[in-house]
Each structure stands twice: as structure tokens, then as C-alpha cells.
Design a protein around this motif. Structure first.
Motif, short mmCIF file in Angstrom:
data_model
loop_
_atom_site.label_atom_id
_atom_site.label_comp_id
_atom_site.label_asym_id
_atom_site.label_seq_id
_atom_site.Cartn_x
_atom_site.Cartn_y
_atom_site.Cartn_z
N SER A 120 0.84 -1.20 0.00
CA SER A 120 0.00 0.00 0.00
C SER A 120 0.87 1.25 0.00
CB SER A 120 -0.93 0.00 1.22
OG SER A 120 -1.90 -1.02 1.11
N SER A 121 0.28 2.36 -0.43
CA SER A 121 1.02 3.61 -0.51
C SER A 121 0.98 4.35 0.82
CB SER A 121 0.47 4.48 -1.65
OG SER A 121 -0.84 4.93 -1.35
N GLY A 122 1.50 5.56 0.82
CA GLY A 122 1.54 6.38 2.03
C GLY A 122 2.96 6.58 2.53
N GLU A 123 3.29 7.81 2.81
CA GLU A 123 4.60 8.17 3.33
C GLU A 123 4.43 9.02 4.59
OE1 GLU A 123 7.51 7.22 2.30
OE2 GLU A 123 6.93 6.21 0.44
N PRO A 124 5.36 8.89 5.56
CA PRO A 124 6.49 7.97 5.58
C PRO A 124 6.05 6.55 5.90
CG PRO A 124 6.43 9.20 7.63
CD PRO A 124 5.34 9.76 6.76
N ARG A 125 6.88 5.59 5.51
CA ARG A 125 6.56 4.20 5.74
C ARG A 125 6.61 3.87 7.23
NH1 ARG A 125 3.79 2.80 1.95
NH2 ARG A 125 4.37 0.59 2.05
N ARG A 126 5.99 2.72 7.55
CA ARG A 126 5.99 2.23 8.93
C ARG A 126 5.36 3.25 9.89
NH1 ARG A 126 7.34 -1.71 6.15
NH2 ARG A 126 9.28 -2.88 6.44
N THR A 127 4.19 3.74 9.46
CA THR A 127 3.45 4.72 10.24
C THR A 127 2.10 4.15 10.64
OG1 THR A 127 4.51 6.59 9.11
CG2 THR A 127 2.42 7.04 10.19
N ALA A 128 1.63 4.48 11.82
CA ALA A 128 0.31 4.06 12.27
C ALA A 128 -0.49 5.28 12.71
CB ALA A 128 0.42 3.07 13.42
N SER A 129 -1.78 5.24 12.45
CA SER A 129 -2.65 6.35 12.82
C SER A 129 -4.01 5.79 13.22
CB SER A 129 -2.83 7.31 11.65
OG SER A 129 -3.96 8.13 11.82
N PRO A 130 -4.53 6.12 14.40
CA PRO A 130 -5.86 5.64 14.78
C PRO A 130 -6.92 6.00 13.76
CG PRO A 130 -4.75 6.60 16.68
CD PRO A 130 -3.90 6.91 15.49
N ASP A 131 -6.89 7.23 13.25
CA ASP A 131 -7.88 7.66 12.26
C ASP A 131 -7.69 6.97 10.93
OD1 ASP A 131 -9.11 9.37 14.02
OD2 ASP A 131 -8.03 11.14 13.35
N ILE A 132 -6.46 6.99 10.41
CA ILE A 132 -6.22 6.45 9.07
C ILE A 132 -6.39 4.94 9.07
CG2 ILE A 132 -4.53 6.20 7.22
CD1 ILE A 132 -3.42 8.92 7.98
N ASN A 133 -5.93 4.25 10.12
CA ASN A 133 -6.10 2.81 10.14
C ASN A 133 -7.57 2.41 10.22
OD1 ASN A 133 -3.07 2.35 12.09
ND2 ASN A 133 -3.35 2.32 9.87
N SER A 134 -8.38 3.17 10.96
CA SER A 134 -9.82 2.91 10.96
C SER A 134 -10.40 3.15 9.58
CB SER A 134 -10.52 3.80 11.99
OG SER A 134 -10.09 3.51 13.31
N GLU A 135 -9.98 4.23 8.94
CA GLU A 135 -10.44 4.53 7.58
C GLU A 135 -10.05 3.42 6.61
OE1 GLU A 135 -11.60 6.00 3.92
OE2 GLU A 135 -12.36 6.44 5.93
N ASP A 136 -8.90 2.78 6.82
CA ASP A 136 -8.50 1.67 5.96
C ASP A 136 -9.57 0.58 5.95
OD1 ASP A 136 -6.09 2.93 5.38
OD2 ASP A 136 -4.94 1.78 6.84
N PHE A 137 -10.08 0.24 7.13
CA PHE A 137 -11.14 -0.77 7.20
C PHE A 137 -12.43 -0.25 6.57
CE2 PHE A 137 -10.13 -4.27 10.48
CZ PHE A 137 -10.41 -5.27 9.58
N PHE A 138 -12.78 1.02 6.82
CA PHE A 138 -13.97 1.60 6.19
C PHE A 138 -13.87 1.48 4.67
CE2 PHE A 138 -14.18 4.75 9.95
CZ PHE A 138 -15.03 3.93 10.67
N SER A 139 -12.70 1.80 4.13
CA SER A 139 -12.55 1.80 2.67
C SER A 139 -12.54 0.37 2.12
CB SER A 139 -11.28 2.55 2.26
OG SER A 139 -10.12 1.96 2.80
N ALA A 140 -12.07 -0.59 2.91
CA ALA A 140 -12.17 -1.99 2.48
C ALA A 140 -13.63 -2.42 2.36
CB ALA A 140 -11.42 -2.89 3.46
N VAL A 141 -14.46 -1.96 3.32
CA VAL A 141 -15.89 -2.23 3.23
C VAL A 141 -16.47 -1.51 2.01
CG1 VAL A 141 -18.12 -1.93 4.38
CG2 VAL A 141 -16.11 -2.64 5.70
N ASP A 142 -16.04 -0.27 1.76
CA ASP A 142 -16.46 0.45 0.55
C ASP A 142 -16.19 -0.41 -0.68
OD1 ASP A 142 -17.09 2.68 2.09
OD2 ASP A 142 -15.24 3.76 1.60
N PHE A 143 -14.96 -0.91 -0.78
CA PHE A 143 -14.54 -1.67 -1.95
C PHE A 143 -15.42 -2.91 -2.13
CE2 PHE A 143 -12.09 -5.21 -3.70
CZ PHE A 143 -11.71 -4.69 -4.93
N LEU A 144 -15.60 -3.67 -1.07
CA LEU A 144 -16.40 -4.88 -1.18
C LEU A 144 -17.85 -4.57 -1.55
CD1 LEU A 144 -15.06 -6.90 1.90
CD2 LEU A 144 -14.69 -7.44 -0.52
N SER A 145 -18.37 -3.47 -1.05
CA SER A 145 -19.77 -3.13 -1.31
C SER A 145 -20.03 -2.79 -2.77
CB SER A 145 -20.20 -1.96 -0.42
OG SER A 145 -19.61 -0.75 -0.85
#
Length: 369
Positions: A120-145
Motif C-alpha cells: 500500500s502507498s503512504g509516506e512515511p513508511r511504517r506509520t500508524a494512525s488511529p484515524d487512518i487505520n480505521s479509515e483503511d477498514f472503512f474503505s475496504a468495506v467500501d470496496f467490497l460493497s
């Protein structure tokens, strides 16, 4: 002839699903590895392709999509499951194993790399974010839907290890998620704020951690580079705690090593999890109305995360949580399963005892999707 036509239908469905990959890949010039480089064997019971999709932060996520191979007795529209985790791992490790196995059992399943991780993209690498990581799951649901071979009203998620806490956070926020399984979960906000086993749960300890993060940020700017905290300890000290040895056995050996996995290699940036230390994920999980299954190993060092999260989710209070809320409005569809004799990492790939309760997962999702 019926069998042949069914396989053709499965191929068409998979190609339609993979069209998303081509649209996104071309726009971002992403080059995804197309050869099989997983830590588990490919199944002949499912079809597989690489896909990409964007989250709402504009980051392009890479995933592996697994679709059941049709036969004359099966449908061509399926319930679906998005899978991610563990924290710092990649989709070629255990999240992919979970996705492929659930596809064998009749689900369209997507394993994806979080932002800043793996392919997956995004800089800098090896970064974690409570908001962005939650959004990752939201967008996976978007994709499947948006897939033609997915029933939009039957989408669930599986979060493994640190992504278990993220999955609960998402289930509390997104009513499209009809069922959630969290496997050998961590609450990454709790462990970053309180330390392991809440051993650093004081203002003084948190201030020391904040000071260290601040100094690391200043040094990164001075050096024009990001310091890495390192992955799983290597070489392994003889006196390492058992759970550290378990991590080593998975991430640093042929069993689970992967070259794109932070846990297998250089780990997180020193400041990569800073935002997790000042957040709390699970405040609203007592309001999750959809079905939740919490699975933990009896011998797992992390068991307290799953048991406390379950207790708070159902009762509105639990050890380790300073907030108290009302009991869950739909308590009957929440379940805690403790797997006898299993350690934390045994629920990554089954370990030596085939500890992953696949039949239970299948039944749970079929009953609730």
C-alpha cells in the motif's frame, strides 16, 4: 457442461472484481507483485487476484481478493469479509491465510495492507494512525460493497492482533459491518498509553514516553531521516519472555517471515505509533449492535485485552477502563471464545495444534451475515 459454465461464471466474477485493480493501478502507477509470495500455500478451491482501492485520505491500499470457485450447487453472489492484521504485518502473512480460508468456506474475502505498509502507498513508511487505520477498514468495506458478486447487506470484518482493536472501533462506527471477529486482539491505544499489562499506567510514565517521542521527532528533523525502532528482536536473547519467543518463531523463521513485513524486518518508525499513545479506541464498543466474536488463546499474554474488551462491550465496564457506560443494547449476539492451550501467535496460522477455530468462524459469519 454445467461444471464448465460454473467455472466460467466464477472467472467472469473474479475479472469484474479485479477491474478495480486496473483502474486504480493505472492512475497511481503501482506495481504489485503478481507471483505467489505468501507464507501459506495457494488453494485450488478459490480464485485470487491483486486489487487496489483508495481510502478517503487519498492513500491507495493494496489487497488480495479471494473468491470461491463456483460449482453447480453454489450461488454467484456471496457474503464478504475484509481482513487485516496483525499490527505491523502484511497481507501475505496470516491475514491472507484467513481470507483464503474463509473464501474456501463460501465468502468473498479481501486481505489488505494498511496505509504506509506492505504494497500500500503512504509516506512515511511504517506509520500508524488511529484515524487512518480505521479509515483503511472503512474503505475496504467500501470496496467490497461495490463488487457485483457481493451481497452489500452481508459484509463482515476480521481483525487480527492489533487490528482486532481497530476492527471493534470500526464496528462501533459503521453499521454496514454486520459481523466482526477479533482474533488474539490487542488494544493498541491501551498498550501504547499504559504499557504491557498496564505496567506504565501513570502520568509520570506517560510523560516520559511523550518526552522520548518528542526528542525522537527533533532528531529525525535534524538528521533528515526517520529512525526505525526495529522489528521483532533478533538475535533472540536467551532470557526473552515466552511471548517474545513466540513472536520470533512466527516473524523471524520460515513459518511466517516476509520481506515486506515490518515485524519481520525493520519494525516501526520510532515515532510511528505516537498518536496511539494519546488515544482510546474502545469507548463506544458497548454500543455495537451487530454480532461480535472475540477469540483468544488460553495461554496468550494478550488475553487480557480480549477479555476486558468483551466485558466492557457487553457490560459497559471492565478492568483497565476508566470509563463506564451503559450495557450493550443487543448483548445476546456477542461471544467470547477462549481456545484451550493456544498462545497469542497460535491464532496467526494455527501453530502446531491447528488452534484456529475455522468451523466456529464459518458458523459465526454464516449465521450473522
Amino acid at each position: 457442461m454445467i461444471r464448465k459454465l460454473s467455472l466460467i461464471a466464477a472467472s467472469v466474477a473474479l475479472l469484474a472484481s479485479c477491474a478495480h485493480r486496473n483502474q486504480t493501478k493505472n492512475s497511481d502507477s503501482m506495481e504489485l507483485v503478481q507471483t505467489w509470495d505468501k507464507t501459506f500455500k495457494a488453494s485450488d478451491k478459490v480464485s485470487h487476484c491483486k486489487v487496489t482501492f483508495k481510502n478517503q485520505y487519498g492513500i491507495t491500499l493494496a489487497g488480495d481478493l479471494y473468491v470461491p470457485k463456483l460449482d453447480s450447487a453454489k450461488q454467484n453472489v456471496y457474503p464478504a469479509i475484509a481482513v487485516s492484521g496483525p499490527f505491523g504485518a502484511v497481507k501475505e502473512q496470516c491475514s491472507g491465510l484467513y481470507a483464503q480460508t474463509m473464501a474456501e468456506r463460501g465468502f468473498v474475502a479481501l486481505a489488505f495492507d494498511p496505509s504506509f505498509t506492505g504494497e500500500s502507498s503512504g509516506e512515511p513508511r511504517r506509520t500508524a494512525s488511529p484515524d487512518i487505520n480505521s479509515e483503511d477498514f472503512f474503505s475496504a468495506v467500501d470496496f467490497l460493497s461495490q463488487l457485483d458478486n457481493v451481497d452489500k447487506e452481508k459484509i463482515g470484518i476480521i481483525g487480527i492482533c492489533g487490528w482486532g482493536g481497530i476492527a471493534l472501533n470500526v464496528a462501533a462506527q459503521d453499521p454496514r459491518v454486520k459481523a466482526t471477529a477479533v482474533m488474539t486482539m490487542y488494544d493498541m491505544t491501551r498498550v501504547n498509553g499504559n504499557g504491557y499489562f498496564d505496567s506504565q499506567n501513570s502520568e509520570a510514565d506517560r510523560y516520559a514516553a511523550r518526552k522520548a517521542w518528542a526528542e525522537a521527532r527533533t532528531n529525525d528533523l535534524k538528521n533528515s531521516s526517520f529512525a526505525q525502532a526495529g522489528g521483532v528482536v533478533d538475535p533472540l536473547p536467551a532470557d526473552a519472555p515466552k511471548f517474545v519467543k513466540d513472536y520470533y518463531d512466527y516473524y523471524k523463521t520460515e513459518r511466517g517471515y516476509h520481506k515486506r513485513s515490518g515485524n519481520s524486518n525493520d519494525g516501526w518508525r520510532t515515532t510511528g505509533c505516537q498518536a496511539y499513545g494519546n488515544s482510546r479506541f474502545l469507548y463506544y464498543i458497548n454500543e455495537i449492535r451487530s454480532a461480535v466474536l472475540v477469540v483468544h488463546g488460553q495461554e496468550a499474554h494478550s488475553r487480557y485485552f480480549g477479555e476486558n474488551a468483551f466485558a466492557y462491550m457487553v457490560n459497559g465496564k471492565a478492568d483497565g477502563y476508566d470509563f463506564v457506560r451503559q450495557p450493550n443494547p443487543v448483548p445476546g449476539n456477542k461471544e467470547l471464545l477462549i481456545v484451550p492451550n493456544a498462545t497469542h501467535c497460535d491464532l496467526y496460522d494455527g501453530g502446531k495444534g491447528n488452534f484456529i477455530p475455522w468451523n466456529k468462524l464459518e458458523d459465526f459469519f454464516k449465521q450473522n451475515l
